[in-house]
Design a protein around this motif. Structure first.
Motif, PDB file in Angstrom:
ATOM      1  N   GLU A   8      40.906  39.414  25.689  1.00 25.50           N
ATOM      2  CA  GLU A   8      41.038  37.972  25.514  1.00 25.50           C
ATOM      3  C   GLU A   8      42.336  37.489  26.148  1.00 25.50           C
ATOM      4  O   GLU A   8      43.403  38.074  25.952  1.00 25.50           O
ATOM      5  CB  GLU A   8      41.027  37.618  24.019  1.00 25.50           C
ATOM      6  N   GLY A   9      42.255  36.455  26.959  1.00 26.01           N
ATOM      7  CA  GLY A   9      43.425  35.923  27.652  1.00 26.01           C
ATOM      8  C   GLY A   9      43.615  36.498  29.031  1.00 26.01           C
ATOM      9  O   GLY A   9      44.443  36.002  29.798  1.00 26.01           O
ATOM     10  N   LEU A  10      42.853  37.543  29.366  1.00 26.59           N
ATOM     11  CA  LEU A  10      42.933  38.131  30.696  1.00 26.59           C
ATOM     12  C   LEU A  10      41.841  37.527  31.569  1.00 26.59           C
ATOM     13  O   LEU A  10      40.698  37.359  31.138  1.00 26.59           O
ATOM     14  CB  LEU A  10      42.738  39.644  30.604  1.00 26.59           C
ATOM     15  N   SER A  11      42.192  37.179  32.796  1.00 25.77           N
ATOM     16  CA  SER A  11      41.204  36.631  33.720  1.00 25.77           C
ATOM     17  C   SER A  11      40.127  37.666  34.003  1.00 25.77           C
ATOM     18  O   SER A  11      40.417  38.831  34.287  1.00 25.77           O
ATOM     19  CB  SER A  11      41.892  36.220  35.026  1.00 25.77           C
ATOM     20  N   ALA A  12      38.858  37.252  33.935  1.00 23.57           N
ATOM     21  CA  ALA A  12      37.742  38.176  34.176  1.00 23.57           C
ATOM     22  C   ALA A  12      37.821  38.788  35.567  1.00 23.57           C
ATOM     23  O   ALA A  12      37.360  39.918  35.779  1.00 23.57           O
ATOM     24  CB  ALA A  12      36.409  37.454  33.981  1.00 23.57           C
ATOM     25  N   SER A  13      38.410  38.057  36.514  1.00 25.33           N
ATOM     26  CA  SER A  13      38.514  38.571  37.872  1.00 25.33           C
ATOM     27  C   SER A  13      39.449  39.768  37.968  1.00 25.33           C
ATOM     28  O   SER A  13      39.462  40.472  38.981  1.00 25.33           O
ATOM     29  CB  SER A  13      39.003  37.468  38.825  1.00 25.33           C
ATOM     30  N   GLN A  14      40.236  40.009  36.911  1.00 23.30           N
ATOM     31  CA  GLN A  14      41.183  41.117  36.924  1.00 23.30           C
ATOM     32  C   GLN A  14      40.744  42.293  36.048  1.00 23.30           C
ATOM     33  O   GLN A  14      41.466  43.283  35.934  1.00 23.30           O
ATOM     34  CB  GLN A  14      42.568  40.626  36.499  1.00 23.30           C
ATOM     35  N   TYR A  15      39.550  42.195  35.460  1.00 25.50           N
ATOM     36  CA  TYR A  15      39.059  43.296  34.636  1.00 25.50           C
ATOM     37  C   TYR A  15      38.998  44.594  35.442  1.00 25.50           C
ATOM     38  O   TYR A  15      39.349  45.667  34.957  1.00 25.50           O
ATOM     39  CB  TYR A  15      37.671  42.976  34.090  1.00 25.50           C
TER      40      TYR A  15
END
Length: 398
Positions: A8-15
């Motif tokens: 949560e709070g992390l950009s999905a593009s950086q998963y």
């Protein structure tokens, strides 16, 4: 054991980048999965879940979107409804075209090995030789640690480095080592070895990038004219932990580069030409591809600053080729602008100013893997232009 970390709070593009980096959290990790907005790590660390979770959270914070943001942009698209969706790695293994020695380390046989040579020759003929005054160089597979230090590789990508060393120049050490190996019945990976006693501090590492040797070769020189363009191919080495099981992530790989060194306008103009030439080739070979703004996977605490700066200044583009059976893509080429970073580091001048640099990289194995993933091994299904060029190339080989 399994620990979970909220994304949560992390950009999905950086998963994806976080998942990649978590392989370096602990050497006992056996699985890393992302389930929705939760990261799951399976491990057998004696340190326990709390330590593994804390380290993963530390990385998540490092990769978080923060206040900087990531500039997203697709520069070019050539989308193709390709004919193949089969597991090309499994097929290549079954047909003994590749031999997997361990994750990320392969022996390549025909026709894969011929396709590698054909593609490399094509990158030189169709792109590199279009640059006036092109020079070709040949580099070693190892590099001085002092040279690598000047590139900031030790602080930007420490997890990738393969160190090289040797037995100490000491007769007792050499004979003792040999006798120990004899007594235990040959080399055993798990047998204890006192590295400090038997080996000196590494002076060399395996070379992680082709262009570093180019800058080393120009150290302390003053360039004439607007600049120089060099091309070279070399074996590069990067340790990527359990990520070597991912498609195209090799421990040892071949990288062709075209390197520009000189005045800012010279490098920038040639970089723009390289982008156009690369787009032309993608269309000519009809590969399912696109080019987008990208960033290097910096491993340091200042990841967000460096990565955002690269993206916002459009210093790195990647040409990505789709891998249909995995429903993902892989970066097969990159086009980079380094400003005067390496000119300053290696004291390369034009006049009184530091030279700027840029480069175009081609991951040879990745190009072949992705092409075969899209079109398979049946040459009758290959794009006509590619098939004809490959046939003409084969006729010229000994």
């Amino acid at each position: 054991m399994e620990c979970t970390v909220s994304l949560e709070g992390l950009s999905a593009s950086q998963y994806g980048q976080l998942k990649y980096a978590c392989a370096f959290v602990d050497e006992t990790i056996t699985g890393i999965d992302i389930d929705g907005d939760t990261l799951r790590i399976t491990h057998s660390s004696p340190l326990g879940n709390a330590v593994i979770e804390e380290r993963a959270k530390r990385l998540a914070e490092r990769f978080s979107k923060g206040d900087f943001g990531f500039k997203e942009n697709i520069l070019f698209e050539h989308r193709v409804n390709v004919p193949s969706r089969g597991d090309i790695i499994a097929e290549l293994v079954e047909k003994k075209i590749i031999k997997v020695l361990e994750p990320g380390m392969f022996i390549f046989r025909e026709p894969f090995s011929s396709l590698m040579r054909f593609m490399d020759d094509s990158f030189v003929a169709k792109i590199a030789r279009r640059f006036e005054g092109l020079k070709e160089e040949h580099y070693p597979a190892v590099i001085h640690a002092d040279t690598l230090n000047k590139t900031n590789h030790f602080t930007s990508f420490p997890e990738h480095i393969h160190f090289l060393t040797h037995l100490r120049e000491d007769l007792d050490v050499i004979e003792g080592f040999s006798q120990t190996i004899r007594e235990i019945g040959g080399w055993k990976q798990d047998a204890p070895l006192d590295l400090n006693a038997s080996m000196p501090k590494p002076k060399f590492t395996m070379n992680p990038s082709t262009c570093y040797h180019c800058y080393e070769g120009l150290q302390d020189e003053v360039l004439e004219g607007d600049g120089i363009t060099v091309t070279a191919i070399s074996k590069c080495h990067r340790f990527e932990s359990r990520n070597h099981t991912d498609f195209g992530r090799l421990l040892d790989f071949s990288m062709r580069e075209i390197i520009f060194v000189g005045k800012p306008d010279y490098v920038k103009e040639n970089r723009l030409k390289a982008i156009e030439y690369l787009k032309e080739l993608a269309v000519e070979w009809n590969v399912d591809s696109w080019m987008e703004i990208a960033n290097d996977p910096f491993f340091t605490n200042d990841f967000q600053v460096k990565a955002s700066f690269q993206r916002n200044q459009e210093m790195k583009y990647e040409l990505r080729l789709s891998v249909p059976y995995l429903d993902k893509s892989i970066a097969a080429s990159s086009v980079n602008f380094h400003s005067n970073t390496f000119g300053n580091a290696f004291n390369i001048k034009f006049g009184k100013r530091s030279a700027v640099t840029g480069c175009v990289g081609f991951g040879i194995e990745r190009w072949v893997f992705a092409f075969l993933a899209q079109y398979g091994l049946d040459e009758t299904r290959w794009p006509a232009a590619f098939r004809e060029q490959y046939a003409d190339w084969q006729k010229k080989q000994f």
